[in-house]
Design a protein around this motif. Structure first.
Motif, PDB file in Angstrom:
ATOM      1  N   ILE A  61       9.281  10.558   9.054  1.00 45.03           N
ATOM      2  CA  ILE A  61       9.489   9.856   7.835  1.00 45.03           C
ATOM      3  C   ILE A  61       9.648  10.634   6.876  1.00 45.03           C
ATOM      4  N   ASP A  62      11.046  10.677   6.380  1.00 42.78           N
ATOM      5  CA  ASP A  62      11.485  11.526   5.208  1.00 42.78           C
ATOM      6  C   ASP A  62      11.256  12.893   5.536  1.00 42.78           C
ATOM      7  N   ALA A  81      -1.290   0.461   0.783  1.00 43.59           N
ATOM      8  CA  ALA A  81      -0.013  -0.221   0.750  1.00 43.59           C
ATOM      9  C   ALA A  81      -0.269  -1.778   1.267  1.00 43.59           C
ATOM     10  N   LYS A  95      -0.271   5.485  10.684  1.00 41.90           N
ATOM     11  CA  LYS A  95       0.511   6.273  11.408  1.00 41.90           C
ATOM     12  C   LYS A  95       0.115   6.959  12.417  1.00 41.90           C
ATOM     13  N   MET A 124       5.498   3.145   6.365  1.00 44.88           N
ATOM     14  CA  MET A 124       6.551   4.099   6.548  1.00 44.88           C
ATOM     15  C   MET A 124       6.854   4.610   5.249  1.00 44.88           C
ATOM     16  N   SER A 125       5.866   5.372   4.665  1.00 42.98           N
ATOM     17  CA  SER A 125       6.136   5.859   3.427  1.00 42.98           C
ATOM     18  C   SER A 125       4.992   7.122   3.501  1.00 42.98           C
ATOM     19  N   ASN A 126       5.529   8.328   2.822  1.00 48.07           N
ATOM     20  CA  ASN A 126       4.531   9.342   2.946  1.00 48.07           C
ATOM     21  C   ASN A 126       3.656   9.381   1.807  1.00 48.07           C
ATOM     22  N   THR A 127       3.717   8.541   0.759  1.00 47.61           N
ATOM     23  CA  THR A 127       2.970   8.327  -0.343  1.00 47.61           C
ATOM     24  C   THR A 127       1.704   7.415  -0.192  1.00 47.61           C
ATOM     25  N   ARG A 128       1.639   6.737   0.868  1.00 49.69           N
ATOM     26  CA  ARG A 128       0.849   5.803   1.573  1.00 49.69           C
ATOM     27  C   ARG A 128       0.205   5.864   2.642  1.00 49.69           C
ATOM     28  N   GLU A 144      -1.855  -3.103  -4.080  1.00 55.35           N
ATOM     29  CA  GLU A 144      -0.985  -1.877  -3.708  1.00 55.35           C
ATOM     30  C   GLU A 144      -1.317  -0.830  -4.617  1.00 55.35           C
ATOM     31  N   GLU A 190      -0.860  12.453  -4.653  1.00 56.63           N
ATOM     32  CA  GLU A 190       0.192  11.573  -3.921  1.00 56.63           C
ATOM     33  C   GLU A 190      -0.146  12.226  -2.623  1.00 56.63           C
ATOM     34  N   ARG A 204       6.248  15.681   1.562  1.00 57.15           N
ATOM     35  CA  ARG A 204       7.663  16.144   1.283  1.00 57.15           C
ATOM     36  C   ARG A 204       7.830  17.167   0.394  1.00 57.15           C
TER      37      ARG A 204
END
Length: 328
Positions: A61-62, A81, A95, A124-128, A144, A190, A204
């Protein structure tokens, strides 16, 4: 006798329809129907529905790679999330944890803790860290972006069956404020942070995970090790009220010792300090050494009535032999 073409065609179609209807009534076909009370439906919701555990291939993911792993000691803090596309039920997306698996999710703002079944990959987010279904969010009373703790657990079959059937399991015991303070200190700005070994997963490039020095891992806090410093005992006492083993009862810090005449709830006694620490963490209590045993207690409480109320919660957590005693 030869039937007219239009009549003979209709008779053939009628005969085929009757044959197909008979097959359906006999339960034939590739996907036979199963009523809610049928053995097939019961099997789909039975213990076998939790196996086999599915991991799957690594994915990215990213630019950050995630490798699904069957980790029993999984314990992390991060951010929540909302999974609006999830169906009914108290479920989650994660994940790397096996599918299915079970986790306790704790809202770090309130201490409210719920049991959730992990059934999907995501978010599908690195922040969650984890995505919860609408029913799970409602039970947790969080939304959220809320900070949470996610810890893998092995709940009893009755609670697993509730979640498999789409029902909510009973609420867990609220996490006490003393432990919430430790968890918040480990929370990054984060992404997420592991409590099992103090490691932080990759994020990231350019993302700042914290503007403060790394907080002590939860495992070190529970064991009383604290952060290396000229006075390690005092450092450990600041973050978790456990009495260091090297101290004797006659020189215990005043902050830990119970006031005269107060009451405590003794949940259990362990020969292993590690096991005692884990129980104390779950109950929000403390550990005291008595001979070769480590006693897990909660309190102190000013009145016996307060202690009896706490005793009911401790027994509800599975410590049926817990009892009230005077502090000391």
């Amino acid at each position: 006798m030869r039937l007219p073409d239009d009549l003979s065609g209709g008779a053939i179609a009628l005969a085929l329809s009757a044959v197909l209807a008979g097959c359906g009534a006999a339960g034939g076909g590739e996907h036979p129907a199963a009523g809610a009370g049928s053995p097939l439906a019961a099997q789909a919701n039975g213990p076998a529905a939790d196996f086999p555990l599915v991991l799957g291939d690594p994915f990215t993911i990213d630019g950050v790679e995630y490798v699904p792993t069957d980790t029993m000691s999984y314990d992390e803090v991060g951010y929540l999330a909302a999974d609006g596309e999830a169906g009914a039920g108290v479920t989650a997306a994660h994940k790397t944890l096996p599918l299915p698996s079970y986790v306790e999710v704790t809202a770090l703002e309130t201490g409210r803790t719920v049991l959730v079944r992990v059934e999907r990959r995501g978010p599908m987010s690195n922040t969650r860290l984890v995505a919860l279904s609408s029913d799970a969010l409602a039970q947790l009373e969080a939304g959220e972006g809320a900070p949470v703790r996610v810890r893998r657990v092995n709940p009893p079959e009755m609670q697993r069956a509730d979640l498999r059937a789409g029902r909510a399991a009973p609420l867990r015991m609220d996490t006490p404020e003393t432990l919430l303070g430790v968890l918040r200190r480990n929370l990054p700005r984060e992404g997420s942070a592991s409590l099992a070994d103090g490691r932080r997963p990759p994020v990231r490039p350019g993302v700042q995970t914290s503007d403060q020095p790394a907080a002590p891992s939860l495992a070190r806090v529970e064991s009383g090790a604290g952060v290396p410093a000229p006075a390690p005992v005092e450092k450990a006492a600041e973050v978790y009220p456990l009495v260091p083993l090297e101290r004797t009862a006659s020189v215990q810090p005043a902050a830990v010792a119970a006031p005269a005449g107060a009451f405590v709830v003794q949940a259990a006694a362990f020969s292993s300090k590690a096991n005692a620490d884990r129980a104390a963490e779950t109950l929000g209590g403390f550990v005291s050494k008595a001979g070769r045993f480590y006693r897990v207690r909660t309190g102190p409480y000013t009145t016996r009535g307060q202690a009896e109320a706490a005793l009911a919660k401790v027994r509800a957590a599975g410590y049926s032999d817990a009892r009230v005693s005077t502090a000391g």
